[in-house]
Design a protein around this motif. Sequence first.
Motif, PDB file in Angstrom:
ATOM      1  N   GLN A   2       0.851  -1.183   0.000  1.00 31.72           N
ATOM      2  CA  GLN A   2       0.000   0.000   0.000  1.00 31.72           C
ATOM      3  C   GLN A   2       0.889   1.236   0.000  1.00 31.72           C
ATOM      4  OE1 GLN A   2      -2.810   0.116   3.227  1.00 31.72           O
ATOM      5  NE2 GLN A   2      -4.062   1.671   2.235  1.00 31.72           N
ATOM      6  N   VAL A  35       1.404   5.400  -0.029  1.00 33.29           N
ATOM      7  CA  VAL A  35       0.750   6.607   0.468  1.00 33.29           C
ATOM      8  C   VAL A  35       1.565   7.812   0.030  1.00 33.29           C
ATOM      9  CG1 VAL A  35       0.000   7.881   2.496  1.00 33.29           C
ATOM     10  CG2 VAL A  35      -0.169   5.383   2.462  1.00 33.29           C
ATOM     11  N   ALA A  84       5.487   3.399   2.000  1.00 30.92           N
ATOM     12  CA  ALA A  84       4.715   2.160   2.004  1.00 30.92           C
ATOM     13  C   ALA A  84       4.605   1.658   3.425  1.00 30.92           C
ATOM     14  CB  ALA A  84       5.370   1.114   1.120  1.00 30.92           C
ATOM     15  N   SER A  85       3.439   1.188   3.762  1.00 30.86           N
ATOM     16  CA  SER A  85       3.252   0.655   5.109  1.00 30.86           C
ATOM     17  C   SER A  85       3.357  -0.859   5.074  1.00 30.86           C
ATOM     18  CB  SER A  85       1.885   1.069   5.668  1.00 30.86           C
ATOM     19  OG  SER A  85       0.853   0.627   4.812  1.00 30.86           O
ATOM     20  N   TYR A 123       5.752  -2.720   4.098  1.00 27.90           N
ATOM     21  CA  TYR A 123       6.603  -3.287   3.057  1.00 27.90           C
ATOM     22  C   TYR A 123       7.820  -2.392   2.872  1.00 27.90           C
ATOM     23  CZ  TYR A 123       2.808  -6.371   1.544  1.00 27.90           C
ATOM     24  OH  TYR A 123       1.822  -7.315   1.499  1.00 27.90           O
ATOM     25  N   TYR A 158       0.358  10.787  -8.379  1.00 26.64           N
ATOM     26  CA  TYR A 158       0.334   9.425  -7.865  1.00 26.64           C
ATOM     27  C   TYR A 158       1.737   8.843  -7.888  1.00 26.64           C
ATOM     28  CZ  TYR A 158      -4.630   9.751  -9.161  1.00 26.64           C
ATOM     29  OH  TYR A 158      -5.933  10.146  -9.293  1.00 26.64           O
ATOM     30  N   HIS A 172       1.390  -1.466  -8.447  1.00 25.83           N
ATOM     31  CA  HIS A 172       0.865  -0.914  -7.212  1.00 25.83           C
ATOM     32  C   HIS A 172       0.783   0.601  -7.301  1.00 25.83           C
ATOM     33  CE1 HIS A 172       1.663  -4.900  -5.573  1.00 25.83           C
ATOM     34  NE2 HIS A 172       2.866  -4.805  -6.101  1.00 25.83           N
ATOM     35  N   GLY A 180      -0.711   4.399  -5.420  1.00 20.80           N
ATOM     36  CA  GLY A 180      -1.266   5.108  -4.280  1.00 20.80           C
ATOM     37  C   GLY A 180      -2.563   5.802  -4.654  1.00 20.80           C
ATOM     38  N   GLN A 181      -3.142   6.496  -3.672  1.00 21.66           N
ATOM     39  CA  GLN A 181      -4.418   7.173  -3.866  1.00 21.66           C
ATOM     40  C   GLN A 181      -4.271   8.572  -4.448  1.00 21.66           C
ATOM     41  OE1 GLN A 181      -7.556   5.729  -3.348  1.00 21.66           O
ATOM     42  NE2 GLN A 181      -6.193   3.964  -3.331  1.00 21.66           N
TER      43      GLN A 181
END
Length: 121
Positions: A2, A4, A23-24, A26, A94, A110, A112-113
């Motif tokens: 994930q 961010v 990244a949280s 990872y 992003y 992968h 992000g938002q």
Amino acid sequence: LQLVESGGGLVQPGGSLRLSCTASGYTLDYYAIGWFRQAPGKEREGVSCISSKGGATNYADSVKGRFTISRDNAKNTVYLQMNNLKPEDTAVYYCAADSVFWGLGSHYDHWGQGTQVTVSS
């Protein structure tokens, strides 16, 4: 994985911002990272990218000389330093990660938002 993004905001033309991508849970050490942006009514475009060890970088022509991508694997963070910002840089930014270095292509697995960057006086 994930991702961010942070660091977006409102800035005047000629100003600077630094975006961060973390990244949280990872480590980003093994991932190439790309920064992309999408303005309203426009297609997403690649802005900059960096290989997993930081040895290779690439920039879109529109940001060369103004943006700098870097990574600090000890902090598990990739940065996009944006200087001399212009109104046309306004977009949602992003970050994206992949084990393959795709360069500025949108093949990253992968995403992000996103974080909003607005350049306006």
